[in-house]
Design a protein around this motif. Structure first.
Motif, PDB file in Angstrom:
ATOM      1  N   ASP A  63       4.078 -43.653 -44.392  1.00 36.95           N
ATOM      2  CA  ASP A  63       3.595 -43.414 -45.751  1.00 36.95           C
ATOM      3  C   ASP A  63       2.486 -42.372 -45.773  1.00 36.95           C
ATOM      4  O   ASP A  63       2.387 -41.559 -46.687  1.00 36.95           O
ATOM      5  CB  ASP A  63       3.080 -44.722 -46.374  1.00 36.95           C
ATOM      6  N   GLU A  64       1.630 -42.394 -44.740  1.00 35.01           N
ATOM      7  CA  GLU A  64       0.487 -41.499 -44.736  1.00 35.01           C
ATOM      8  C   GLU A  64       0.895 -40.053 -44.494  1.00 35.01           C
ATOM      9  O   GLU A  64       0.440 -39.133 -45.174  1.00 35.01           O
ATOM     10  CB  GLU A  64      -0.520 -41.921 -43.651  1.00 35.01           C
ATOM     11  N   MET A  65       1.776 -39.844 -43.536  1.00 36.97           N
ATOM     12  CA  MET A  65       2.111 -38.484 -43.127  1.00 36.97           C
ATOM     13  C   MET A  65       3.197 -37.856 -43.996  1.00 36.97           C
ATOM     14  O   MET A  65       3.287 -36.637 -44.114  1.00 36.97           O
ATOM     15  CB  MET A  65       2.550 -38.473 -41.657  1.00 36.97           C
ATOM     16  N   GLN A  66       4.049 -38.687 -44.588  1.00 40.51           N
ATOM     17  CA  GLN A  66       5.152 -38.190 -45.397  1.00 40.51           C
ATOM     18  C   GLN A  66       6.044 -37.241 -44.595  1.00 40.51           C
ATOM     19  O   GLN A  66       6.650 -36.322 -45.150  1.00 40.51           O
ATOM     20  CB  GLN A  66       4.619 -37.482 -46.647  1.00 40.51           C
ATOM     21  N   GLN A  67       6.116 -37.459 -43.294  1.00 39.52           N
ATOM     22  CA  GLN A  67       6.964 -36.645 -42.438  1.00 39.52           C
ATOM     23  C   GLN A  67       7.279 -37.449 -41.180  1.00 39.52           C
ATOM     24  O   GLN A  67       6.634 -38.462 -40.911  1.00 39.52           O
ATOM     25  CB  GLN A  67       6.279 -35.328 -42.073  1.00 39.52           C
ATOM     26  N   ARG A  88       2.410 -51.339 -25.797  1.00 41.31           N
ATOM     27  CA  ARG A  88       1.860 -50.159 -26.461  1.00 41.31           C
ATOM     28  C   ARG A  88       2.854 -49.588 -27.481  1.00 41.31           C
ATOM     29  O   ARG A  88       2.480 -49.223 -28.605  1.00 41.31           O
ATOM     30  CB  ARG A  88       1.511 -49.086 -25.418  1.00 41.31           C
ATOM     31  N   SER A  89       4.127 -49.517 -27.114  1.00 48.51           N
ATOM     32  CA  SER A  89       5.127 -48.943 -28.012  1.00 48.51           C
ATOM     33  C   SER A  89       5.313 -49.814 -29.252  1.00 48.51           C
ATOM     34  O   SER A  89       5.475 -49.302 -30.365  1.00 48.51           O
ATOM     35  CB  SER A  89       6.464 -48.764 -27.283  1.00 48.51           C
ATOM     36  N   LEU A 132       4.586 -48.771 -33.120  1.00 50.27           N
ATOM     37  CA  LEU A 132       5.600 -48.992 -34.151  1.00 50.27           C
ATOM     38  C   LEU A 132       5.012 -49.787 -35.306  1.00 50.27           C
ATOM     39  O   LEU A 132       5.238 -49.470 -36.483  1.00 50.27           O
ATOM     40  CB  LEU A 132       6.802 -49.734 -33.562  1.00 50.27           C
ATOM     41  N   SER A 133       4.234 -50.814 -34.979  1.00 49.56           N
ATOM     42  CA  SER A 133       3.609 -51.638 -36.012  1.00 49.56           C
ATOM     43  C   SER A 133       2.675 -50.810 -36.884  1.00 49.56           C
ATOM     44  O   SER A 133       2.639 -50.975 -38.108  1.00 49.56           O
ATOM     45  CB  SER A 133       2.837 -52.785 -35.358  1.00 49.56           C
ATOM     46  N   GLU A 134       1.931 -49.903 -36.249  1.00 52.47           N
ATOM     47  CA  GLU A 134       1.021 -49.048 -37.005  1.00 52.47           C
ATOM     48  C   GLU A 134       1.775 -48.027 -37.851  1.00 52.47           C
ATOM     49  O   GLU A 134       1.274 -47.587 -38.891  1.00 52.47           O
ATOM     50  CB  GLU A 134       0.082 -48.324 -36.034  1.00 52.47           C
ATOM     51  N   GLN A 182      12.983 -48.440 -39.567  1.00 53.84           N
ATOM     52  CA  GLN A 182      12.301 -47.904 -40.743  1.00 53.84           C
ATOM     53  C   GLN A 182      12.993 -48.383 -42.014  1.00 53.84           C
ATOM     54  O   GLN A 182      12.341 -48.755 -42.997  1.00 53.84           O
ATOM     55  CB  GLN A 182      12.322 -46.377 -40.679  1.00 53.84           C
ATOM     56  N   TYR A 183      14.311 -48.413 -42.000  1.00 58.00           N
ATOM     57  CA  TYR A 183      15.085 -48.790 -43.188  1.00 58.00           C
ATOM     58  C   TYR A 183      15.189 -50.309 -43.326  1.00 58.00           C
ATOM     59  O   TYR A 183      15.178 -50.830 -44.442  1.00 58.00           O
ATOM     60  CB  TYR A 183      16.471 -48.136 -43.119  1.00 58.00           C
TER      61      TYR A 183
END
Length: 544
Positions: free
Chosen positions: A152-156, A184-185, A189-191, A515-516
């Motif tokens: 959401d933050e990067m929009q990319q 770590r991965s 992903l959570s972030e 993501q979906y």
């Protein structure tokens, strides 16, 4: 879900002709997969050649052990029971392991395999089992160690990568991944995933599937089983050492008839090029088209002066020595991209193989090689292709009057035209007139001053350049102000592009399924399965 077909730019001219203009490529592939008689002939050939493949019972025993570890579902057990019976056929397809399953196309390939097997079962009135071939013997770590999430933050697209702690060129299935690296991965992903009602459940599922695995292939298998095990999708890792004893006779044939295979690959490659197509796989004149595992490194073997060796000379074998090594250490042998199709069809009664466009193109190199080993190329079925589009992006597309094809081919052009239409001041024209008027007034003055004193001419020209630069600077700032005024709208334009064609690539080649699932819910896989029951080779846009 609403579905519409939309052409997607072909990644390969040869694959495009295979799908849409089959008559052009018949010499490279054989029978037309569009025709019912092709399927009937394939079934009859498989029925008549059961003895040319490995023992079903021995193969199923290995598959049971593997799937019990990574894909333990009642439906999978049913598939394996069917596969053990003579007459049961297979629809298969494969992919390299990928972080968190990799890009969407992996999911779409699994869906195609399952749906094609179901359709073939109905069409032929006999059991057809779906099998996913995990290419764990591949060693290109950089191809498989990452995936992309749009935050959401990067929009990319944001890249998530998995690190390894060895420099060896070992198969992915033999490349260790530590528990700390998995943790770590998952944390990254959570972030990266936005908060949602199902985010916690998704992360729990992923953690359960991968946290205790020691390599990427096993994690990939666990996740794929979690997504598709209930549909009876059988999994296989091509690097599974248990398979190598079964495969040893096929490797033996590849070694004994290596020169013939090499000539067949070269002949097919020359034919492809003569028809105007590009090769999608390297065909070396001295290639043995096999790999050998030496001290943890996967070495590509060459054939020179009757001997098998790698390019650096780390290993050298006569044919007899290589065959002896095969009997003692079959786990040290590995297929390359051109022999893997032959190995696949030596193990399974393959009715059809589901391939992406790149795979369709390089499989054309293998047809003659199949025949040399007394096999026949299976029916090649193009993987189904989709783009997921939500209501928000569709609303934006309708708002600005742009189509899927606009986004695919000319989004930047359409965006620039839209912004230009919002320019009520006609910035380009206004500043062009200002520059012209200034030069018209200033140029005679400079010339006159030059007559008064020669140094004033140079000074005036320098001054003119500075003033023109300042006018251009103001023009640039004016355009920035225009963009800032319409920043919210331009962000919508950019979001359309990064949603449908991130990094200029089809969505299915970039973004990750989680993501979906995080956005639309855990039922998305079932919804996609219900929506794609009918096989279509045309690209489909699915409105969620």
């Amino acid at each position: 879900m609403e579905v519409v077909t939309e052409p997607l730019q072909a990644g390969s001219a040869l694959a495009n002709d295979y799908i849409h203009h089959y008559e052009k490529v018949v010499p490279l592939y054989g029978e037309d997969y569009h025709q019912d008689i092709t399927w009937i002939d394939r079934v009859q050939w498989l029925d008549n050649t059961e003895d040319r493949r490995v023992n079903r019972h021995a193969l199923v025993d290995i598959l049971k052990q593997y799937n019990e570890k990574h894909n333990s579902h009642a439906a999978v057990y049913t598939s394996l029971q069917l596969l053990e019976k003579p007459g049961t056929l297979v629809v298969t397809g494969g992919q390299q392991s990928g972080l968190f399953t990799g890009s969407l196309l992996v999911v779409y390939k699994a869906i195609t395999i399952i749906q094609a097997a179901r359709e073939a079962t109905k069409r032929l009135n006999r059991p057809v089992v779906p099998v996913f071939w995990i290419a764990g013997e591949d060693h290109d770590w950089d191809e498989v160690n990452h995936t992309y999430i749009m935050t959401d933050e990067m929009q990319q697209p944001s890249k998530l990568a998995l690190h390894k702690y060895t420099n060896s060129r070992s198969s992915v299935s033999y490349t260790p991944v530590s528990t700390e690296e998995w943790e770590r991965s998952i944390r990254i992903l959570s972030e990266s995933l936005p908060d949602s009602d199902v985010k916690g459940s998704i992360l729990t599922k992923i953690q359960r599937c991968i946290i205790n695995t020691d390599n990427l292939s096993n994690a990939f298998a666990n996740l794929l089983g979690d997504l598709f095990g209930e549909y009876g999708l059988v999994l296989l890792d091509s690097a599974d050492p248990s398979l190598r004893k079964l495969e040893a006779p096929i490797f033996q044939a590849m070694i004994e008839r290596n020169d013939e295979l090499g000539r067949a690959y070269r002949s097919a490659a020359d034919h492809i090029v003569s028809l105007g197509y590009n090769l999608q796989a390297d065909v070396s004149d001295d290639g043995a088209n096999l790999f050998y595992i030496h001290n943890g490194n996967r070495l590509l073997l060459m054939k020179q002066d009757g001997k098998f060796m790698d390019r650096k000379g780390l290993v050298t074998f006569t044919e007899e020595q290589l065959l002896d090594m095969l009997q003692v250490h079959p786990e040290r042998f590995s297929n390359n991209v051109l022999t893997r199709p032959i190995m696949q069809d030596s193990l399974f009664p393959v009715l059809a193989s589901v391939l992406g466009q790149g795979e369709i193109a390089y499989w054309a190199i293998t047809r003659q090689a199949f025949e040399i080993l007394n096999l026949k190329m299976p029916i090649i079925l193009p993987r189904m292709s989709f783009t997921l589009l939500d209501g928000t992006q569709l609303k934006y597309m309708d708002k600005y009057g742009i189509t899927f094809q606009d986004v695919q081919y000319r989004l930047a052009e359409r965006r620039e035209q839209w912004l230009s239409d919002q320019d009520t001041l006609n910035i380009d024209e206004t500043f062009a007139e200002a520059r012209s008027a200034f030069e018209k007034l200033y140029e005679p003055l400079i010339n006159d001053l030059g007559k008064l004193e020669k140094g004033l001419l140079t000074l005036g020209q320098n001054n003119k350049g500075k003033i023109i630069d300042q006018i251009s600077f103001l023009e640039h700032k004016s355009k920035e102000a225009l963009e800032q005024k319409h920043a919210a709208a331009l962000l919508q334009w950019d979001r359309i592009g990064t949603t449908l064609f991130p990094m200029g690539k089809p969505q299915e080649r970039v973004y990750n399924i989680y993501q979906y699932l995080n956005h639309y819910g855990l039922s998305l896989i079932k919804d996609l399965m219900d929506t794609t029951v009918d096989y279509l080779e045309e690209h489909r846009v699915i409105l969620i």
